[in-house]
Design a protein around this motif. Sequence first.
Motif, mmCIF file in Angstrom:
data_model
loop_
_atom_site.group_PDB
_atom_site.id
_atom_site.type_symbol
_atom_site.label_atom_id
_atom_site.label_comp_id
_atom_site.label_asym_id
_atom_site.label_seq_id
_atom_site.Cartn_x
_atom_site.Cartn_y
_atom_site.Cartn_z
ATOM 1 N N CYS A 126 0.795 -1.212 0.000
ATOM 2 C CA CYS A 126 0.000 0.000 0.000
ATOM 3 C C CYS A 126 0.825 1.259 0.000
ATOM 4 N N GLY A 127 2.129 1.144 0.082
ATOM 5 C CA GLY A 127 2.955 2.331 -0.065
ATOM 6 C C GLY A 127 3.729 2.661 1.193
ATOM 7 N N SER A 128 4.947 3.108 1.026
ATOM 8 C CA SER A 128 5.756 3.606 2.131
ATOM 9 C C SER A 128 6.637 4.698 1.581
ATOM 10 N N SER A 129 7.384 5.344 2.454
ATOM 11 C CA SER A 129 8.254 6.419 1.985
ATOM 12 C C SER A 129 9.317 5.916 1.044
ATOM 13 N N ASP A 130 9.555 4.591 1.027
ATOM 14 C CA ASP A 130 10.589 4.046 0.149
ATOM 15 C C ASP A 130 10.066 3.714 -1.242
ATOM 16 N N ASP A 131 8.761 3.361 -1.358
ATOM 17 C CA ASP A 131 8.313 2.867 -2.641
ATOM 18 C C ASP A 131 7.269 3.738 -3.311
ATOM 19 N N VAL A 132 6.985 4.906 -2.747
ATOM 20 C CA VAL A 132 6.048 5.814 -3.385
ATOM 21 C C VAL A 132 6.831 6.854 -4.161
ATOM 22 N N ASP A 133 6.448 7.062 -5.414
ATOM 23 C CA ASP A 133 7.173 7.961 -6.298
ATOM 24 C C ASP A 133 6.628 9.377 -6.180
ATOM 25 N N GLY A 134 7.238 10.201 -5.358
ATOM 26 C CA GLY A 134 6.950 11.629 -5.357
ATOM 27 C C GLY A 134 5.816 12.035 -4.443
ATOM 28 N N GLY A 135 6.010 13.228 -3.778
ATOM 29 C CA GLY A 135 4.903 13.930 -3.161
ATOM 30 C C GLY A 135 4.520 13.475 -1.766
ATOM 31 N N THR A 136 3.880 14.413 -1.052
ATOM 32 C CA THR A 136 3.290 14.109 0.237
ATOM 33 C C THR A 136 1.853 14.582 0.194
ATOM 34 N N ASP A 140 -1.292 1.812 -10.627
ATOM 35 C CA ASP A 140 -0.634 1.400 -9.384
ATOM 36 C C ASP A 140 0.847 1.772 -9.396
ATOM 37 N N HIS A 141 1.480 1.642 -10.556
ATOM 38 C CA HIS A 141 2.900 1.977 -10.655
ATOM 39 C C HIS A 141 3.114 3.484 -10.586
ATOM 40 N N TYR A 142 2.412 4.234 -11.420
ATOM 41 C CA TYR A 142 2.705 5.667 -11.551
ATOM 42 C C TYR A 142 1.977 6.552 -10.552
ATOM 43 N N LEU A 143 0.943 6.041 -9.896
ATOM 44 C CA LEU A 143 0.221 6.856 -8.929
ATOM 45 C C LEU A 143 0.392 6.371 -7.494
ATOM 46 N N LYS A 144 0.750 5.115 -7.321
ATOM 47 C CA LYS A 144 0.964 4.592 -5.965
ATOM 48 C C LYS A 144 2.398 4.148 -5.722
ATOM 49 N N GLY A 145 3.120 3.824 -6.791
ATOM 50 C CA GLY A 145 4.520 3.482 -6.610
ATOM 51 C C GLY A 145 4.796 2.037 -6.322
ATOM 52 N N PHE A 146 3.842 1.145 -6.570
ATOM 53 C CA PHE A 146 4.169 -0.263 -6.416
ATOM 54 C C PHE A 146 3.733 -1.029 -7.660
ATOM 55 N N ASP A 147 4.405 -2.153 -7.881
ATOM 56 C CA ASP A 147 4.282 -2.863 -9.142
ATOM 57 C C ASP A 147 3.552 -4.183 -8.974
ATOM 58 N N SER A 148 3.003 -4.644 -10.080
ATOM 59 C CA SER A 148 2.358 -5.946 -10.134
ATOM 60 C C SER A 148 2.981 -6.729 -11.276
ATOM 61 N N GLU A 149 2.609 -7.992 -11.374
ATOM 62 C CA GLU A 149 3.101 -8.798 -12.479
ATOM 63 C C GLU A 149 2.648 -8.219 -13.814
ATOM 64 N N GLU A 150 1.416 -7.662 -13.839
ATOM 65 C CA GLU A 150 0.922 -7.074 -15.084
ATOM 66 C C GLU A 150 1.819 -5.938 -15.560
ATOM 67 N N PHE A 151 2.278 -5.104 -14.620
ATOM 68 C CA PHE A 151 3.144 -3.997 -15.026
ATOM 69 C C PHE A 151 4.507 -4.511 -15.454
ATOM 70 N N GLU A 152 5.049 -5.442 -14.718
ATOM 71 C CA GLU A 152 6.391 -5.942 -15.024
ATOM 72 C C GLU A 152 6.455 -6.625 -16.388
#
Length: 665
Positions: free
Chosen positions: A22-32, A418-430
């Motif tokens: 669900c996101g952490s400071s390490d895997d979220v791309d940008g912004g607070t 999920d990748h560009y707005l939340k910062g985590f990946d799935s098999e579909e994205f990979e």
Amino acid sequence: MHAFMPTRLLCCLATVLLLQACGSSDDVDGGTNGGGEVFVDQACDAPAAASATSYSFTSPVPQDVDPSVDPLPTTEIFLTVMLPERCEGEVFPLVLQTHGYGGSRRTELAADGALYPEHAGLTSIDEMTQALAYHNYVVVSWDQRGHGESQPRNGGGYARLNSPDMETVDARALLDWLYDRAEEFHLWRQDDTGIAKDLKVGTLGYSYGGAAQLPLAALDRRIDTIVPIATWNNLLYSLAAGGALKQSWIQLLCLFAVVPSDGAVVGTINTPAVNTMCNSAAVRQPLSFNVRTYDDLIERIGRDLASPHPVTEDEFIGLFDQGMGYFRRQQATGEPWGHGESEAKLRPVPALFLQGNRDGLFNLTEAYVNWRYFREAGGDTRLISMESGHLSPFAQQVDGPANCGGVQGVYAILAWYDHYLKGFDSEEFETLPDLCISVQSSVNAPAGPEIGVALDEMPFGSLSGVGSLPVQEDQVTVDIPMGAGRPTFVSLATIPEDDYVLAGVPTVGRITVSPGMGATHEAIALIGVGLQRNGKLYLIDDQVTGLLEAEHSTNRWLDEGDPVMLPGLGEVLQAGDEIGLLFFEQQTQYSVLLSLTSLTTTVPGGLISYLAALPFPHPLADVLVPVVNVLTNPNPYHAELEDVRIPVFKPGVYANSQWRLPPDG
């Protein structure tokens, strides 16, 4: 097939899963979120229920710039905010969605977050819009000016075909309005980017709603990613690629250029210049069959008696040439776009394009040119072709899903967000390829097996190298006689064995069209790519290009230094197939539809779908008759083609290509 499991449920399994999925400071791309806390899905004992609520706001631009409609100085825009189940203080990325031409916004949530990749493509996108809140996105669906509730009678505006100075400004004002209400709507603000009123935001929409995203992404740095579906690069190319009008599509478009009755949300209230076009060349005009070419149309709309008022060619082009074709052309020459930008240069915007092989209005080549432009800008850019889009019941086309073999459109979109707005990946994205071309058989399409081919680059013209089958002809000459009942097929190659595909953009170095014996008007060559199998002819992907009597060495409205590009195609081939060119004297897409209230149509209303993927309103569906012979009978012509090239290769053998089959394929 995916089993639906809400993101919140996954996040509640364990604290470590919450941090990873669900996101952490390490895997979220940008912004607070504006208070220094990075976006995190939360869990609480009594979250607020998911909801959909409608609002309106006032856009600061006038209802129109045409003085004849006496426009108000501002425009009222109507929208619906769909909120996920949420805890106090929880924030989410925004997906900004809008509708197709003649359509309106989504106003209700789905029952749950289930997605339906097996449904007709554009329908599955609408279903996804209503389900995204269950995947922890705030969805804002809005009526563009002239559509839905954003009509002049409500203080709304007149549709101007996604003008960067009107509709795009409306969208930017909507983002401002949402930012100011970020706490109320649980929106993830990004106050550390140096961009004013920044939100974490992606866009979604098809057709008219796909085109709306492109200038918005170019002109507003807040847009983090876009997903344009079944849309155009240049409307002038879409409607008159080689100078010949796609008359049946103009008829269908103009059916929605009407004033809806009170309370109706079907239809479009256009600026007067578009109404003049429809009054001159569509079902409202009994003599519309005489308006066969772009030049005919410009002459007709410029007449003194044109209604609502005469339209100059400059005004017409200014309305219809506002897409990425214009943006790319201006940038290439160092000229400004002219919409208040600081620099006329497309920034790197992650973009996922979906486009239909069999789309008769916006073909795959338009998506390719858009994809190429965004790719040149340096953003992560992908393109998925599919068996859905703008399909004509008069050509007996049947809608298919938004899938490319094993790449299922709605799941690819969700993975992209999920990748560009939340910062985590799935098999579909990979596993999402840079390019996937659907190669389902044109025979009984889309009933055959879903088959796709993944590539790094768009196959363009004739190919070379291991796994390719070079298909090139220096010269092709045909004479199409008056009254030809069947198309003329010119074979260019025979497929030596199974497992080849025709996939990519066919090209022609030069096409010269001249009148044939007995011609009474300007000739129009109608050209497609054909397949002959077991003695039967098939038009691949239902794609035909109309080229007016002249010499053509490029696509007039897509001129970026390319040769003539035919519509992009995808077709799985068999041993013994012959592929080549098909030449028609007349063809349904370039024919007129007449509204005949005294006759009973042979086309059931239930078969007709308009650009927002909804049934035609009655009684219009009961009064349409296709008049195939009016446009081009007689239409004898002589055509000479030079340097014809068609992309054919064997996936898995040709460089950087592989089959993409469904899991059960």
